[in-house]
Design an enzyme around this catalytic site. Structure first.
Site, PDB file in Angstrom:
ATOM      1  N   ALA A 188      79.643  25.110  -3.209  1.00 17.36           N
ATOM      2  CA  ALA A 188      80.647  24.049  -3.335  1.00 17.36           C
ATOM      3  C   ALA A 188      80.011  22.698  -3.021  1.00 17.36           C
ATOM      4  O   ALA A 188      80.411  21.674  -3.572  1.00 17.36           O
ATOM      5  CB  ALA A 188      81.812  24.305  -2.396  1.00 17.36           C
ATOM      6  N   THR A 189      79.018  22.699  -2.151  1.00 17.18           N
ATOM      7  CA  THR A 189      78.319  21.446  -1.847  1.00 17.18           C
ATOM      8  C   THR A 189      77.745  20.861  -3.135  1.00 17.18           C
ATOM      9  O   THR A 189      77.882  19.657  -3.403  1.00 17.18           O
ATOM     10  CB  THR A 189      77.197  21.705  -0.815  1.00 17.18           C
ATOM     11  OG1 THR A 189      77.805  22.215   0.376  1.00 17.18           O
ATOM     12  CG2 THR A 189      76.420  20.443  -0.499  1.00 17.18           C
ATOM     13  N   ASN A 207      88.991  22.134   6.490  1.00 18.05           N
ATOM     14  CA  ASN A 207      88.220  23.260   7.031  1.00 18.05           C
ATOM     15  C   ASN A 207      88.220  23.308   8.553  1.00 18.05           C
ATOM     16  O   ASN A 207      87.983  24.343   9.148  1.00 18.05           O
ATOM     17  CB  ASN A 207      86.771  23.225   6.527  1.00 18.05           C
ATOM     18  CG  ASN A 207      86.077  21.912   6.820  1.00 18.05           C
ATOM     19  OD1 ASN A 207      86.600  20.838   6.508  1.00 18.05           O
ATOM     20  ND2 ASN A 207      84.924  21.963   7.428  1.00 18.05           N
ATOM     21  N   CYS A 242      79.194  23.413   9.796  1.00 15.60           N
ATOM     22  CA  CYS A 242      78.112  22.585   9.255  1.00 15.60           C
ATOM     23  C   CYS A 242      77.733  21.502  10.256  1.00 15.60           C
ATOM     24  O   CYS A 242      76.608  21.070  10.313  1.00 15.60           O
ATOM     25  CB  CYS A 242      78.535  21.942   7.945  1.00 15.60           C
ATOM     26  SG  CYS A 242      79.316  23.102   6.844  1.00 15.60           S
TER      27      CYS A 242
HETATM   28  N1  PLP Z   1      84.148  22.079   1.488  1.00 14.52           N
HETATM   29  C1  PLP Z   1      84.766  22.715   2.487  1.00 14.52           C
HETATM   30  C2  PLP Z   1      86.173  22.358   2.810  1.00 14.52           C
HETATM   31  C3  PLP Z   1      84.113  23.707   3.208  1.00 14.52           C
HETATM   32  O1  PLP Z   1      84.742  24.329   4.202  1.00 14.52           O
HETATM   33  C4  PLP Z   1      82.771  24.039   2.857  1.00 14.52           C
HETATM   34  C5  PLP Z   1      82.028  25.040   3.641  1.00 14.52           C
HETATM   35  O2  PLP Z   1      81.861  24.905   4.835  1.00 14.52           O
HETATM   36  C6  PLP Z   1      82.169  23.358   1.794  1.00 14.52           C
HETATM   37  C7  PLP Z   1      82.888  22.389   1.130  1.00 14.52           C
HETATM   38  C8  PLP Z   1      80.782  23.689   1.357  1.00 14.52           C
HETATM   39  O3  PLP Z   1      80.768  24.952   0.711  1.00 14.52           O
HETATM   40  P1  PLP Z   1      79.402  25.705   0.397  1.00 14.52           P
HETATM   41  O4  PLP Z   1      79.070  26.480   1.634  1.00 14.52           O
HETATM   42  O5  PLP Z   1      79.696  26.602  -0.767  1.00 14.52           O
HETATM   43  O6  PLP Z   1      78.382  24.681   0.063  1.00 14.52           O
END
Ligand code: PLP
Length: 372
Positions: A69-70, A149, A315
């Protein structure tokens, strides 16, 4: 271990692992090769794509797989600004977004893009009048998370989309924590997703794009994903994401009821000394972000090697800084450092949640007695 960190990641569903297995062990063909085996892998990826599209439930767009998602968020933001018409050089986002959005905006700001960071109220929710005042004809993109999150609150994405569209801007929602749990409102032009938050594998995300709103590609190469995101797709990861999405749809009610039961069980244990961070009403209830006067959350966590929970966003942890989300609610540094985040869901048993909360409660009280 009692695992209470569902916002950081979720356990891989056994059904998902089973679906992925042949694509890890035997079926190694390149899905972009024209051989029979390649076509078989490609067909499996297309089934998975439909399964993820179905759980989003929107029509009039398409989905591209990404590495996370990043990546999807970086692509949506940078690629939209890249394609924005002259005169639209502004992004409006929110102070409580994930680092994948905030750091991307900061990077763009260092290259001359104007960024507006909307504040939130004490309950973590946006004030729509402030959104209205900040989004204008210079705005190319409005970016907001559906379910936060850290504190689980659900932002008014539909209303924000209307405001963005009235001003001629595109709307991006980070639906990573909402997928399969709360409905994703119709309307956003771009929706970012991740498989590992819905009991799928790590290392795969996706960007859903309304037709005509596709951002300029960030990754150039072999022209996969209709030339929008080059790179050989992993059939195992795509098939795993699809299976997790299908399961999330099928189990939406059962999972929702289970989370509701766990939420109630938690509050039977937690006394009035525990304060909930973020709105209690507009919230995904698989998230409990709690604070307690004078609690040293870091010390509390060190006491529990067998219970997995979090101090802030996974994170951000390790940075040693108090959570930017809690600070945005107006909490002081000490209050932020007195907060813990517990996340639970499909595979959490009520008894283990109850046991963990009892032990955490006892340890917190012991800390207070020691300080007194
Ligand atoms: N957006 C939100 C709301 C998240 O909770 C996360 C993960 O911690 C991300 C983006 C990033 O996702 P990914 O781990 O697939 O890069």
């Amino acid at each position: 271990m009692i695992y209470l960190d569902y916002q950081a990641t979720t356990p891989l569903a056994p059904e998902v692992a089973e679906t992925m297995r042949p694509w890890i062990e035997d079926k190694f063909a390149n899905p972009h090769s024209p051989s029979r085996w390649g076509r078989e892998a490609d067909a499996a990826i297309e089934v998975a794509r439909k399964q993820v599209e179905q759980v989003i439930g929107h029509s009039g767009g398409s989905l591209a797989f990404t590495g996370s998602a990043t990546e999807a968020l970086n692509w949506a933001i940078k690629g939209t600004l890249e394609k924005a018409p002259a005169g639209r050089n502004r992004i409006v986002t929110v102070q409580t977004e994930h680092a994948a959005v905030l750091d991307t905006c900061e990077w763009l700001a260092s290259r001359g893009v104007e960024v507006g960071y909307l504040p939130v109220r004490y309950d973590g929710l946006l004030d729509l009048a402030q959104v209205e005042a900040s989004v204008d004809e210079r705005t190319a993109l409005v970016a907001v998370m559906l379910v936060n999150n850290e504190i689980g609150v659900i932002q008014p994405v539909s209303e924000m989309t209307e405001i963005a569209h009235r001003a001629g801007a595109l709307m991006l929602t980070d639906a990573v924590q909402g997928l399969g749990r709360v409905p994703i409102p119709e309307g956003p032009d771009l929706v970012a997703l991740s498989a590992h938050k819905i009991h799928g594998p790590k290392g795969i995300g996706a960007l859903w794009m309304r037709e005509g709103a596709e951002p300029a590609p960030l990754i150039h190469g072999g022209g996969q994903e209709r030339g929008l995101r080059s790179g050989t797709l992993s059939p195992a990861l795509c098939v795993g994401f699809g299976a997790a999405a299908k399961l999330a749809s099928e189990r939406r009610d059962a999972d929702g009821d289970h989370v509701e039961t766990l939420w109630k069980a938690a509050w039977d244990i937690l006394g009035p000394d525990w304060i909930l961070n973020g709105s209690a009403d507009r919230r995904y209830r698989g998230n409990l972000n709690l604070r307690r006067e004078a609690l040293d959350a870091g010390r509390l966590m060190a006491d529990f090697r067998d219970i997995a929970f979090s101090l802030g966003s996974a994170c951000a942890s390790g940075s040693g800084r108090p959570s930017h989300v809690l600070r945005a609610l107006g909490l002081g540094e000490r209050e932020a450092r007195s907060s813990i985040r517990l996340g639970f869901g499909r595979y959490t048993e009520e008894a283990e949640l109850v046991e963990a909360l009892r032990r955490i409660d006892v340890a917190a009280k012991a800390q207070e007695n020691l300080a007194a």
